[in-house]
Design a protein around this motif. Structure first.
Motif, PDB file in Angstrom:
ATOM      1  N   LYS A   1      30.953  49.210  45.659  1.00 26.26           N
ATOM      2  CA  LYS A   1      30.859  50.665  45.808  1.00 26.26           C
ATOM      3  C   LYS A   1      30.676  51.328  44.453  1.00 26.26           C
ATOM      4  CE  LYS A   1      34.014  50.911  49.780  1.00 26.26           C
ATOM      5  NZ  LYS A   1      35.345  51.419  50.207  1.00 26.26           N
ATOM      6  N   ALA A   2      31.475  50.902  43.480  1.00 23.08           N
ATOM      7  CA  ALA A   2      31.406  51.498  42.150  1.00 23.08           C
ATOM      8  C   ALA A   2      30.066  51.219  41.488  1.00 23.08           C
ATOM      9  CB  ALA A   2      32.549  50.978  41.276  1.00 23.08           C
ATOM     10  N   ALA A   3      29.545  50.014  41.687  1.00 24.66           N
ATOM     11  CA  ALA A   3      28.295  49.618  41.042  1.00 24.66           C
ATOM     12  C   ALA A   3      27.072  50.164  41.764  1.00 24.66           C
ATOM     13  CB  ALA A   3      28.210  48.096  40.978  1.00 24.66           C
ATOM     14  N   GLY A   4      27.228  50.534  43.036  1.00 20.52           N
ATOM     15  CA  GLY A   4      26.082  50.985  43.816  1.00 20.52           C
ATOM     16  C   GLY A   4      25.177  49.857  44.261  1.00 20.52           C
ATOM     17  N   GLU A   5      25.693  48.646  44.231  1.00 23.59           N
ATOM     18  CA  GLU A   5      24.933  47.476  44.671  1.00 23.59           C
ATOM     19  C   GLU A   5      25.910  46.371  45.008  1.00 23.59           C
ATOM     20  OE1 GLU A   5      23.387  44.917  41.162  1.00 23.59           O
ATOM     21  OE2 GLU A   5      23.292  46.998  40.416  1.00 23.59           O
ATOM     22  N   ASP A   6      25.474  45.434  45.838  1.00 24.85           N
ATOM     23  CA  ASP A   6      26.329  44.312  46.195  1.00 24.85           C
ATOM     24  C   ASP A   6      26.513  43.392  44.995  1.00 24.85           C
ATOM     25  OD1 ASP A   6      26.548  45.247  48.771  1.00 24.85           O
ATOM     26  OD2 ASP A   6      24.951  43.964  49.560  1.00 24.85           O
ATOM     27  N   LEU A   7      27.731  42.963  44.782  1.00 22.53           N
ATOM     28  CA  LEU A   7      27.972  42.031  43.684  1.00 22.53           C
ATOM     29  C   LEU A   7      28.986  40.980  44.109  1.00 22.53           C
ATOM     30  CD1 LEU A   7      30.963  42.830  42.424  1.00 22.53           C
ATOM     31  CD2 LEU A   7      29.672  44.595  41.264  1.00 22.53           C
ATOM     32  N   VAL A   8      28.980  39.897  43.372  1.00 26.17           N
ATOM     33  CA  VAL A   8      29.916  38.794  43.581  1.00 26.17           C
ATOM     34  C   VAL A   8      30.576  38.500  42.247  1.00 26.17           C
ATOM     35  CG1 VAL A   8      30.185  36.377  44.256  1.00 26.17           C
ATOM     36  CG2 VAL A   8      28.519  37.812  45.446  1.00 26.17           C
ATOM     37  N   VAL A   9      31.905  38.351  42.264  1.00 25.40           N
ATOM     38  CA  VAL A   9      32.623  38.063  41.023  1.00 25.40           C
ATOM     39  C   VAL A   9      33.169  36.643  41.082  1.00 25.40           C
ATOM     40  CG1 VAL A   9      33.267  40.480  40.726  1.00 25.40           C
ATOM     41  CG2 VAL A   9      34.850  38.932  41.883  1.00 25.40           C
ATOM     42  N   ALA A  10      33.410  36.076  39.910  1.00 23.19           N
ATOM     43  CA  ALA A  10      34.149  34.821  39.803  1.00 23.19           C
ATOM     44  C   ALA A  10      35.620  35.187  39.689  1.00 23.19           C
ATOM     45  CB  ALA A  10      33.678  34.043  38.578  1.00 23.19           C
ATOM     46  N   PHE A  11      36.417  34.791  40.684  1.00 21.74           N
ATOM     47  CA  PHE A  11      37.821  35.171  40.739  1.00 21.74           C
ATOM     48  C   PHE A  11      38.681  33.940  41.018  1.00 21.74           C
ATOM     49  CE2 PHE A  11      41.246  36.409  43.859  1.00 21.74           C
ATOM     50  CZ  PHE A  11      42.154  36.866  42.911  1.00 21.74           C
ATOM     51  N   THR A  12      39.603  33.655  40.118  1.00 18.96           N
ATOM     52  CA  THR A  12      40.518  32.532  40.309  1.00 18.96           C
ATOM     53  C   THR A  12      41.953  32.991  40.079  1.00 18.96           C
ATOM     54  OG1 THR A  12      38.834  30.979  39.531  1.00 18.96           O
ATOM     55  CG2 THR A  12      41.100  30.178  39.648  1.00 18.96           C
ATOM     56  N   PRO A  13      42.807  32.899  41.103  1.00 20.52           N
ATOM     57  CA  PRO A  13      44.221  33.244  40.933  1.00 20.52           C
ATOM     58  C   PRO A  13      45.045  32.020  40.526  1.00 20.52           C
ATOM     59  CG  PRO A  13      43.759  32.937  43.251  1.00 20.52           C
ATOM     60  CD  PRO A  13      42.467  32.650  42.520  1.00 20.52           C
ATOM     61  N   HIS A  14      46.150  32.277  39.851  1.00 21.89           N
ATOM     62  CA  HIS A  14      47.070  31.225  39.421  1.00 21.89           C
ATOM     63  C   HIS A  14      48.499  31.654  39.725  1.00 21.89           C
ATOM     64  CE1 HIS A  14      43.482  30.848  36.883  1.00 21.89           C
ATOM     65  NE2 HIS A  14      43.786  29.573  36.708  1.00 21.89           N
ATOM     66  N   LEU A  15      49.334  30.689  40.044  1.00 17.73           N
ATOM     67  CA  LEU A  15      50.760  30.948  40.254  1.00 17.73           C
ATOM     68  C   LEU A  15      51.522  30.509  39.014  1.00 17.73           C
ATOM     69  CD1 LEU A  15      52.909  31.889  42.286  1.00 17.73           C
ATOM     70  CD2 LEU A  15      53.090  29.516  43.054  1.00 17.73           C
ATOM     71  N   VAL A  16      52.325  31.419  38.481  1.00 17.52           N
ATOM     72  CA  VAL A  16      53.082  31.135  37.258  1.00 17.52           C
ATOM     73  C   VAL A  16      54.573  31.257  37.558  1.00 17.52           C
ATOM     74  CG1 VAL A  16      51.228  31.889  35.750  1.00 17.52           C
ATOM     75  CG2 VAL A  16      52.933  33.538  36.475  1.00 17.52           C
ATOM     76  N   PRO A  17      55.422  30.592  36.782  1.00 13.53           N
ATOM     77  CA  PRO A  17      56.860  30.572  37.075  1.00 13.53           C
ATOM     78  C   PRO A  17      57.573  31.857  36.662  1.00 13.53           C
ATOM     79  CG  PRO A  17      56.401  29.229  35.157  1.00 13.53           C
ATOM     80  CD  PRO A  17      55.068  29.657  35.702  1.00 13.53           C
ATOM     81  N   MET A  18      57.346  32.916  37.407  1.00 12.18           N
ATOM     82  CA  MET A  18      58.077  34.169  37.239  1.00 12.18           C
ATOM     83  C   MET A  18      58.189  34.817  38.609  1.00 12.18           C
ATOM     84  SD  MET A  18      55.192  36.542  35.354  1.00 12.18           S
ATOM     85  CE  MET A  18      53.671  37.033  36.191  1.00 12.18           C
ATOM     86  N   ASN A  19      59.127  35.733  38.770  1.00 19.35           N
ATOM     87  CA  ASN A  19      59.332  36.357  40.069  1.00 19.35           C
ATOM     88  C   ASN A  19      58.277  37.407  40.379  1.00 19.35           C
ATOM     89  OD1 ASN A  19      61.625  34.833  40.503  1.00 19.35           O
ATOM     90  ND2 ASN A  19      63.006  36.382  39.680  1.00 19.35           N
ATOM     91  N   ARG A  20      58.032  38.297  39.421  1.00 15.03           N
ATOM     92  CA  ARG A  20      57.146  39.443  39.630  1.00 15.03           C
ATOM     93  C   ARG A  20      56.036  39.461  38.599  1.00 15.03           C
ATOM     94  NH1 ARG A  20      59.551  44.556  41.596  1.00 15.03           N
ATOM     95  NH2 ARG A  20      61.587  44.181  42.515  1.00 15.03           N
TER      96      ARG A  20
END
Length: 374
Positions: free
Chosen positions: A249-268
């Motif tokens: 929406k912000a770009a005004g065109e369809d886009l695909v991002v490279a997104f990788t989540p990680h879990l780290v040893p903290m609560n929040r």
């Protein structure tokens, strides 16, 4: 600006986001909590689940089925239920409270409930069930068909800073996920300003264990999380299409991002390190200037001085978001670091912020908590 008391119901109060809502709303000067549900703990007091709330005067926990909506004066319902269950619950809730935004599947029986309550409620959903505007995309990523497509058409994606006017008039708000909040806030203004390449965005994000919810899971056991870090949902995390929807929406065109989540040893906490390629003639300082100017008047977003980056501990327990911009050693590129508390700005705090907008209150009401450190 309203001075009325807002009567709130929290569905799923025994989870992390439900408990965080109780913590925040119990200090809100305009809110009275009138309904708390937790199906597996129905009949108990919330303090038996969370002893820290023992000093509060709260209603007993009940199951959703036990709530007699016709006999409850309620203005807003916060849904903190598991993904995949909320659509049917919200459809039924709006049906029973005489709401006009009803799925076609139940509209013919709606008249049975219209006389039971004087006005429809506002609904703020903290699950992922109404975040994706395309119901086919939802089915692809969540493994089942959307159960309330008519409601999806009117749901507002509730990233407060980018959708205030829509939220103000909304009856159903879908609060963004924690990873999307931390990623969209710094990227959307830069895409809208045509300062970064839409097709060259890499988001490397880390989350604390509360992001996985409170239900027991092997992947969040202490021995699975402590003393290490691991990637998960690689190339197929459900927050990916949510991020892409809003950035497109912000770009005004369809886009695909490279997104990788990680879990780290903290609560929040969420910390997203974002790599971008700038458009010709744009500098990292220009990116910083755009973000600084765009968020200058925001109560909860702070852009750090150029070259500085935040840490997750700098926002712990608060509704704040901190953003830092650094010039990459590679010409034409920049690194953006964004951090939020996943349970506050990434969930319950943003929900309260949206409620304030919906009811005409000052946006920061009840959200004045400063970060806790150390």
């Amino acid at each position: 600006m309203t001075t009325q008391t807002i009567r709130a119901a929290i569905l799923g109060a025994s989870g992390y986001t439900g408990a965080e809502l109780v913590r925040l709303l119990s200090q809100h000067p305009n809110v009275e909590i009138v309904v708390l549900t937790a199906d597996r703990r129905a009949g108990e007091k919330l303090e038996t689940v969370f002893p820290q709330f023992g000093s509060l005067d709260l209603p007993d926990l009940m199951s959703i089925e036990q709530v007699e909506w016709a006999g409850v004066e309620v203005d807003v319902v916060f849904c903190c239920l598991p993904h995949g269950t909320t659509q049917d619950v919200i459809r039924g809730l709006m049906h029973k409270t005489g709401h006009t935004l009803i799925d076609e599947l139940v509209i013919e029986t709606r008249q049975d409930y219209v006389a039971e309550i004087s006005k429809p409620v506002k609904v703020i959903d903290l699950s992922a069930d109404f975040r994706l505007e395309n119901v086919d995309t939802y089915a692809e990523w969540y493994g089942h068909e959307h159960l309330a497509p008519s409601l999806q058409k009117v749901a507002v994606y509730g990233l407060t800073e980018l959708a205030r006017e829509q939220i103000r008039a909304a009856d159903l708000v879908a609060c963004p996920g924690c990873y999307p909040t931390s990623s969209i806030l710094p990227l959307a203004p830069l895409l809208a300003a045509r300062q970064i390449e839409p097709g060259d965005i890499v988001i490397d994000a880390k989350s604390g264990a509360t992001g996985a919810g409170r239900s027991p899971k092997e992947g969040t056991l202490f021995t699975e999380v402590s003393t290490g870090i691991h990637a998960y949902g690689v190339a197929n995390h459900r927050h990916g299409p949510e991020i892409e929807q809003e950035l497109s929406k912000a770009a005004g065109e369809d886009l695909v991002v490279a997104f990788t989540p990680h879990l780290v040893p903290m609560n929040r906490g969420i910390l997203a390190t974002i790599y971008v390629k700038m458009m010709d003639g744009v500098t990292a300082e220009d990116l910083h200037d755009t973000l600084s100017a765009g968020y200058e008047s925001e109560p909860f977003i702070r852009v750090l001085p150029f070259g500085q980056v935040p840490a997750s501990r700098h926002v712990l327990g608060s509704n704040h978001a901190l953003i830092g911009v650094v010039a990459d050693r590679r010409s034409g590129r920049a690194i953006i670091v964004s951090t939020i508390d996943n349970l506050v700005k990434g969930a319950s705090g943003q929900a309260v912020q949206n409620m304030n907008v919906m009811f005409g209150l000052a946006e920061s009401t009840g959200l004045g908590q400063q970060p806790m450190f150390p």
